[in-house]
Design a protein around this motif. Structure first.
Motif, PDB file in Angstrom:
ATOM      1  N   LEU A 117       3.295  -0.369   6.802  1.00 15.39           N
ATOM      2  CA  LEU A 117       2.350  -0.611   5.735  1.00 15.39           C
ATOM      3  C   LEU A 117       1.542  -1.864   6.043  1.00 15.39           C
ATOM      4  CD1 LEU A 117       5.507  -0.173   4.341  1.00 15.39           C
ATOM      5  CD2 LEU A 117       4.018   0.582   2.514  1.00 15.39           C
ATOM      6  N   GLY A 118       0.425  -2.003   5.370  1.00 15.75           N
ATOM      7  CA  GLY A 118      -0.394  -3.193   5.533  1.00 15.75           C
ATOM      8  C   GLY A 118      -1.011  -3.611   4.219  1.00 15.75           C
ATOM      9  N   VAL A 119      -1.149  -4.911   4.017  1.00 16.81           N
ATOM     10  CA  VAL A 119      -1.748  -5.471   2.805  1.00 16.81           C
ATOM     11  C   VAL A 119      -2.708  -6.580   3.208  1.00 16.81           C
ATOM     12  CG1 VAL A 119      -1.296  -6.440   0.519  1.00 16.81           C
ATOM     13  CG2 VAL A 119       0.483  -5.109   1.667  1.00 16.81           C
ATOM     14  N   GLY A 120      -3.892  -6.598   2.601  1.00 18.22           N
ATOM     15  CA  GLY A 120      -4.831  -7.666   2.860  1.00 18.22           C
ATOM     16  C   GLY A 120      -5.855  -7.347   3.927  1.00 18.22           C
ATOM     17  N   LEU A 121      -6.282  -6.093   4.007  1.00 22.98           N
ATOM     18  CA  LEU A 121      -7.235  -5.681   5.032  1.00 22.98           C
ATOM     19  C   LEU A 121      -8.653  -6.130   4.709  1.00 22.98           C
ATOM     20  CD1 LEU A 121      -6.072  -1.981   5.422  1.00 22.98           C
ATOM     21  CD2 LEU A 121      -5.279  -3.939   6.718  1.00 22.98           C
ATOM     22  N   ASN A 122      -9.405  -6.418   5.757  1.00 27.43           N
ATOM     23  CA  ASN A 122     -10.832  -6.694   5.580  1.00 27.43           C
ATOM     24  C   ASN A 122     -11.536  -5.373   5.270  1.00 27.43           C
ATOM     25  OD1 ASN A 122     -13.687  -6.997   6.193  1.00 27.43           O
ATOM     26  ND2 ASN A 122     -13.153  -8.955   7.120  1.00 27.43           N
ATOM     27  N   SER A 322       1.685   4.486   6.049  1.00 24.93           N
ATOM     28  CA  SER A 322       1.877   5.661   6.897  1.00 24.93           C
ATOM     29  C   SER A 322       2.373   6.862   6.101  1.00 24.93           C
ATOM     30  CB  SER A 322       2.888   5.340   8.008  1.00 24.93           C
ATOM     31  OG  SER A 322       4.147   4.958   7.458  1.00 24.93           O
ATOM     32  N   VAL A 323       2.550   6.690   4.788  1.00 27.08           N
ATOM     33  CA  VAL A 323       3.100   7.748   3.951  1.00 27.08           C
ATOM     34  C   VAL A 323       2.506   7.638   2.550  1.00 27.08           C
ATOM     35  CG1 VAL A 323       5.092   6.345   3.246  1.00 27.08           C
ATOM     36  CG2 VAL A 323       5.277   8.836   3.214  1.00 27.08           C
ATOM     37  N   GLU A 324       2.406   8.758   1.863  1.00 24.01           N
ATOM     38  CA  GLU A 324       1.936   8.766   0.477  1.00 24.01           C
ATOM     39  C   GLU A 324       2.991   8.127  -0.438  1.00 24.01           C
ATOM     40  OE1 GLU A 324      -0.853   9.865  -0.877  1.00 24.01           O
ATOM     41  OE2 GLU A 324      -1.810  11.183   0.608  1.00 24.01           O
ATOM     42  N   GLY A 325       2.512   7.581  -1.544  1.00 19.15           N
ATOM     43  CA  GLY A 325       3.417   7.125  -2.592  1.00 19.15           C
ATOM     44  C   GLY A 325       4.051   5.777  -2.377  1.00 19.15           C
ATOM     45  N   ALA A 326       3.520   4.964  -1.479  1.00 23.57           N
ATOM     46  CA  ALA A 326       4.089   3.633  -1.253  1.00 23.57           C
ATOM     47  C   ALA A 326       3.812   2.722  -2.444  1.00 23.57           C
ATOM     48  CB  ALA A 326       3.525   3.030   0.023  1.00 23.57           C
ATOM     49  N   LEU A 327       4.666   1.745  -2.618  1.00 24.79           N
ATOM     50  CA  LEU A 327       4.582   0.799  -3.725  1.00 24.79           C
ATOM     51  C   LEU A 327       4.254  -0.575  -3.151  1.00 24.79           C
ATOM     52  CD1 LEU A 327       5.080   0.742  -6.827  1.00 24.79           C
ATOM     53  CD2 LEU A 327       7.480   0.241  -6.339  1.00 24.79           C
ATOM     54  N   PHE A 328       3.265  -1.239  -3.733  1.00 19.98           N
ATOM     55  CA  PHE A 328       2.821  -2.533  -3.219  1.00 19.98           C
ATOM     56  C   PHE A 328       2.834  -3.581  -4.319  1.00 19.98           C
ATOM     57  CE2 PHE A 328       0.775   0.505  -0.381  1.00 19.98           C
ATOM     58  CZ  PHE A 328       0.911  -0.079   0.876  1.00 19.98           C
ATOM     59  N   PHE A 329       3.175  -4.832  -3.924  1.00 20.18           N
ATOM     60  CA  PHE A 329       3.129  -5.965  -4.845  1.00 20.18           C
ATOM     61  C   PHE A 329       2.543  -7.182  -4.137  1.00 20.18           C
ATOM     62  CE2 PHE A 329       6.627  -3.301  -6.392  1.00 20.18           C
ATOM     63  CZ  PHE A 329       6.202  -3.081  -7.688  1.00 20.18           C
ATOM     64  N   LYS A 330       2.298  -8.238  -4.911  1.00 20.14           N
ATOM     65  CA  LYS A 330       1.596  -9.410  -4.412  1.00 20.14           C
ATOM     66  C   LYS A 330       2.334 -10.117  -3.275  1.00 20.14           C
ATOM     67  CE  LYS A 330      -1.440 -12.804  -4.471  1.00 20.14           C
ATOM     68  NZ  LYS A 330      -0.937 -13.522  -3.274  1.00 20.14           N
ATOM     69  N   ALA A 331       3.650 -10.134  -3.295  1.00 19.12           N
ATOM     70  CA  ALA A 331       4.395 -10.867  -2.268  1.00 19.12           C
ATOM     71  C   ALA A 331       4.683 -10.024  -1.036  1.00 19.12           C
ATOM     72  CB  ALA A 331       5.703 -11.406  -2.839  1.00 19.12           C
TER      73      ALA A 331
END
Length: 339
Positions: A117-122, A322-331
């Motif tokens: 997973l990735g967070v913070g993309l341009n 890389s998969v549907e349904g992932a959960l993301f948070f600020k940290a």
């Protein structure tokens, strides 16, 4: 062997690579970045007990020079089979086309992750490139906020007061949790194995309870002595005012919807201007039940994200998985890290 292998050695980093990686970060990523200057913190974040370092490197065979890096952070303990987030990702100019894309693919193979997973993309560069070449599930964190009873806001900029339609629920048992051991006694991490990313007690302990720089507080939502869910917060202070940030959540999401009165009491007791909650994949109805409202891209209200240094502007945070349904948070990933 691919054409990249003819030109580069692509491998996981070792402990003796750390000085070169730190110099690369300082030169090609950001001068004075904490990961370029603070080796102790670098090792806390990326060094494994066996001496491997959670970076994929592209080293030019002809010169031995480091040409690209792709860092990653694990959501659970284990050498392989973990879910990972990408971290610092940079390739020097003048290298083979799409070396950065190749480095990301190799990272996933080298660490044998389950999901990445990735967070913070341009949004202008990385988002369209990753979407086209890696066929990822793209997304964006939503930012919800809960306003305090301020007459004058100094951190946020509030031009209109949205209606906070929280649902009051009496006698909800919320307690502060002071150690990872206390959390493990009451919370069943096994119930969360199917969540992506799969976070375990090792990750939560290292990420929040033992963090060497930031202080986090963890609150459990109890049923008897069982912890049905817990959330992690961090306080920010600027201009003599405070805001609270919910940075992670694990457990039954419906429990969050019962916290309206708790948050009312918290902003009153601590005199917070607001509480904010960045997330993606969380059931929105429960967040609204807790009294939060959604900030939109065209919202006149500004709920800042950057505090070090402080910037009074709204920030959109883009994600991929890389998969549907992932959960993301600020940290998640490196989004709540000293810079």
């Amino acid at each position: 062997m691919s054409r990249y292998d003819e030109v580069y050695e692509i491998r996981l980093a070792r402990k003796d690579d750390i000085p070169v990686i730190m110099e690369f970060i300082d030169t090609y990523w950001k001068k004075g970045h904490i990961l370029a200057e603070n080796r102790e913190f670098f090792e806390y974040e990326f060094l494994e007990e066996d001496g491997t370092v959670n970076f994929a490197l592209a080293i030019k065979r002809e010169t031995g020079s480091l040409e690209g890096i792709q860092g990653f952070l694990k959501a659970s303990e284990g050498k392989t089979g973990t879910d990972i987030w990408g971290s610092l990702w940079k390739v020097k100019d003048g290298n083979m086309p799409f070396l950065g894309m190749e480095l990301t693919l190799r990272m996933n193979r080298l660490c044998e992750c389950k999901h990445s997973l990735g967070v913070g993309l341009n949004p202008n560069t990385a988002v369209p490139l990753i979407k086209r070449m890696h066929h990822r599930v793209m997304g964006k964190l939503k930012q919800y906020y809960f306003l305090g009873n301020c007459k004058e806001f100094r951190i946020a900029e509030i031009v209109h007061f949205p209606e906070q339609c929280g649902k009051p629920v009496e006698n909800v048992d919320v307690r502060k949790i002071n150690s990872i051991e206390e959390l493990q006694e009451g919370f069943d991490f096994a119930k969360c194995k199917e969540i992506v990313p799969c976070k375990d007690a090792y990750y939560i302990g290292k990420r929040f309870f033992r963090h060497p720089i930031y202080h986090y507080d963890t609150y459990g939502i109890f049923s008897g002595e069982r912890i049905e869910a817990f959330f992690v917060v961090r306080e920010e202070e600027v201009f003599g005012r405070k805001a609270l940030r919910i940075v992670d959540f694990l457990g039954e999401q419906k429990r969050f919807g019962k916290l309206y009165l708790f948050f009312c009491g918290l902003v009153r007791e601590k005199e917070y201007e607001y509480i904010d909650f960045y997330c993606e994949g969380f059931e929105e109805a429960y967040i609204l039940d807790a009294g939060f409202v959604l900030r939109t891209e065209n919202d006149g209200n500004i709920i800042p994200n950057y505090f070090h240094p402080f910037e009074r502007r709204n920030i959109e945070i883009y994600t991929h998985a890389s998969v549907e349904g992932a959960l993301f948070f600020k940290a998640d990933a490196d989004q709540d890290r000293p810079n």
